[in-house]
Enzyme design. Structure first.
Site, mmCIF file in Angstrom:
data_model
loop_
_atom_site.group_PDB
_atom_site.id
_atom_site.type_symbol
_atom_site.label_atom_id
_atom_site.label_comp_id
_atom_site.label_asym_id
_atom_site.label_seq_id
_atom_site.Cartn_x
_atom_site.Cartn_y
_atom_site.Cartn_z
ATOM 1 C CG HIS A 1 40.006 -16.359 128.040
ATOM 2 N ND1 HIS A 1 39.612 -17.651 128.329
ATOM 3 C CD2 HIS A 1 39.341 -16.004 126.913
ATOM 4 C CE1 HIS A 1 38.734 -18.057 127.416
ATOM 5 N NE2 HIS A 1 38.553 -17.081 126.556
ATOM 6 N NE ARG B 1 39.664 -21.585 125.843
ATOM 7 C CZ ARG B 1 39.338 -22.855 125.622
ATOM 8 N NH1 ARG B 1 40.164 -23.813 125.994
ATOM 9 N NH2 ARG B 1 38.196 -23.171 125.028
ATOM 10 C CG HIS C 1 35.529 -24.254 121.081
ATOM 11 N ND1 HIS C 1 36.355 -23.667 120.156
ATOM 12 C CD2 HIS C 1 35.766 -23.599 122.251
ATOM 13 C CE1 HIS C 1 37.054 -22.706 120.734
ATOM 14 N NE2 HIS C 1 36.710 -22.645 121.999
ATOM 15 C CE1 TYR D 1 41.360 -18.830 119.482
ATOM 16 C CE2 TYR D 1 39.646 -20.494 119.293
ATOM 17 C CZ TYR D 1 40.328 -19.542 120.030
ATOM 18 O OH TYR D 1 39.960 -19.302 121.325
#
Length: 356
Positions: free
Chosen positions: A307, A310, A332, A341
């Site tokens: 994960h 990602r 999302h 991010y």
């Protein structure tokens, strides 16, 4: 229904007889809103809690299915605090994991005390100790970013190095282990393609597992996937991947049928040969998770998980694009999730400046 959901629903149905009757009633109620994968994780949380109750003598039951609603009503806040301490010290769960496990219990207790009723229309659970707890939702982007710092691939250089490590450099660490060397040489092209595809697209591991060979268009660099949380879960959506992802996939597709002989009806993109079998089957989510963890530890990034690949892609992608493009690529529902991010790129840029 996609492959992962079908597998998890089957596993969920097999596990339910191990639990008290009211857990099965709760699961049936929640299936309309939550995925089988999520509910399967809930049952693992319930199992851990019920076994702890038995071990602590908080009920007279000898097995989980014998724990009664009365047993749950007798729990007090000190019991729950002790359980949370057990998760921290004995199981060494992080704060995020502890809060998630408690949140799943709160959901069960809320259902039993506020939604489910007996024949006389009274709540099944007369006293809900979990209602006294305030679970913390650890969604602050800065907090999450600080916890991920150092646990992901920080920039394009490190992403390239990790893929190269899987593709060829790992062999230096296992050259004296014939068995490990055999499996590495057999699977390295496939493993490189899986990791590179995630780092080239930001796909979730479940989305990768669900891929059929017809879902990939290498010419257009497009994959058609079942998106988690989609409003139309039965309809595949298109997601782009980079040229690097295309190159790794082309290499894998050239040897897929040779290295992984399979039945003509097997449509899965990524295959593995189960131990003792002669025919390859769809690679499981667990197998991919273990594969990434194995390479990550050898690479010197033991906290890197599938994960976090990602997260690594998303951080790199956000540096080159805006938050809305990143949101669409990752699937999302809200930019609030993608805000993580923005914080991670600050950390990445700071690290790059420090290296300079």
């Amino acid at each position: 229904m996609n492959v992962i959901k079908a597998q998890d629903l089957h596993l969920l149905e097999r596990r339910l007889p191990l639990f008290p009757w009211y857990v099965e009633q709760y699961i049936q109620h929640k299936l309309a809103d939550l995925s089988p994968s999520t509910l399967l994780e809930y049952t693992r949380d319930f199992e851990m809690f019920f076994h702890w109750m038995i071990q602590e003598g908080l009920c007279s039951a000898l097995s989980m299915d014998q724990i009664t609603l009365f047993d749950l009503e007798q729990l007090n806040l000190q019991n729950i605090d002790t359980y949370k301490l057990h998760l921290q010290l004995r199981n060494q769960n992080s704060k995020v994991t502890r809060e998630r496990k408690v949140a799943s219990l709160k959901s069960l207790f809320h259902y039993l005390s506020q939604i489910a009723e007996d024949d006389d229309h009274y709540p099944l659970l007369k006293r809900n100790v979990m209602a006294k707890l305030k679970t913390q939702r650890l969604t602050n982007a800065k907090l999450m970013a600080s916890r991920l710092h150092g646990k992901i691939l920080e920039d394009d250089t490190e992403i390239h190095d990790f893929c190269a490590f899987i593709a060829r450099d790992c062999i230096t660490q296992i050259s004296d282990n014939p068995q490990a060397l055999h499996y590495y040489q057999m699977n390295r092209v496939r493993d490189t393609a899986i990791v590179t595809l995630i780092l080239a697209s930001g796909m979730r591991v479940s989305e990768v597992v669900n891929l059929d060979i017809d879902d990939i268009d290498v010419t257009k660099k497009v994959a058609h996937i079942y998106r988690k949380g989609s409003k139309d879960p039965g309809i595949k959506q298109s997601i782009f991947f980079t040229e690097t992802g295309k190159e790794a996939l082309v290499q894998y597709l050239q040897m897929r049928s040779i290295v992984y002989p399979h039945d003509r009806t097997e449509k899965a993109l990524f295959l593995a040969i189960p131990r003792g079998a002669s025919q390859a089957k769809r690679m499981s989510k667990r197998a991919i998770q273990q594969m990434v963890s194995k390479y990550a530890a050898a690479f010197g990034k033991p906290m890197l998980t599938v994960h976090k690949l990602r997260h690594s892609f998303a951080t790199s992608y956000y540096l080159k694009n805006d938050i809305y493009k990143t949101q669409r690529q990752l699937g999302h529902a809200s930019t609030d999730t993608t805000e993580l991010y923005a914080q991670l790129t600050d950390k990445t840029m700071e690290a790059a400046i420090n290296r300079l």
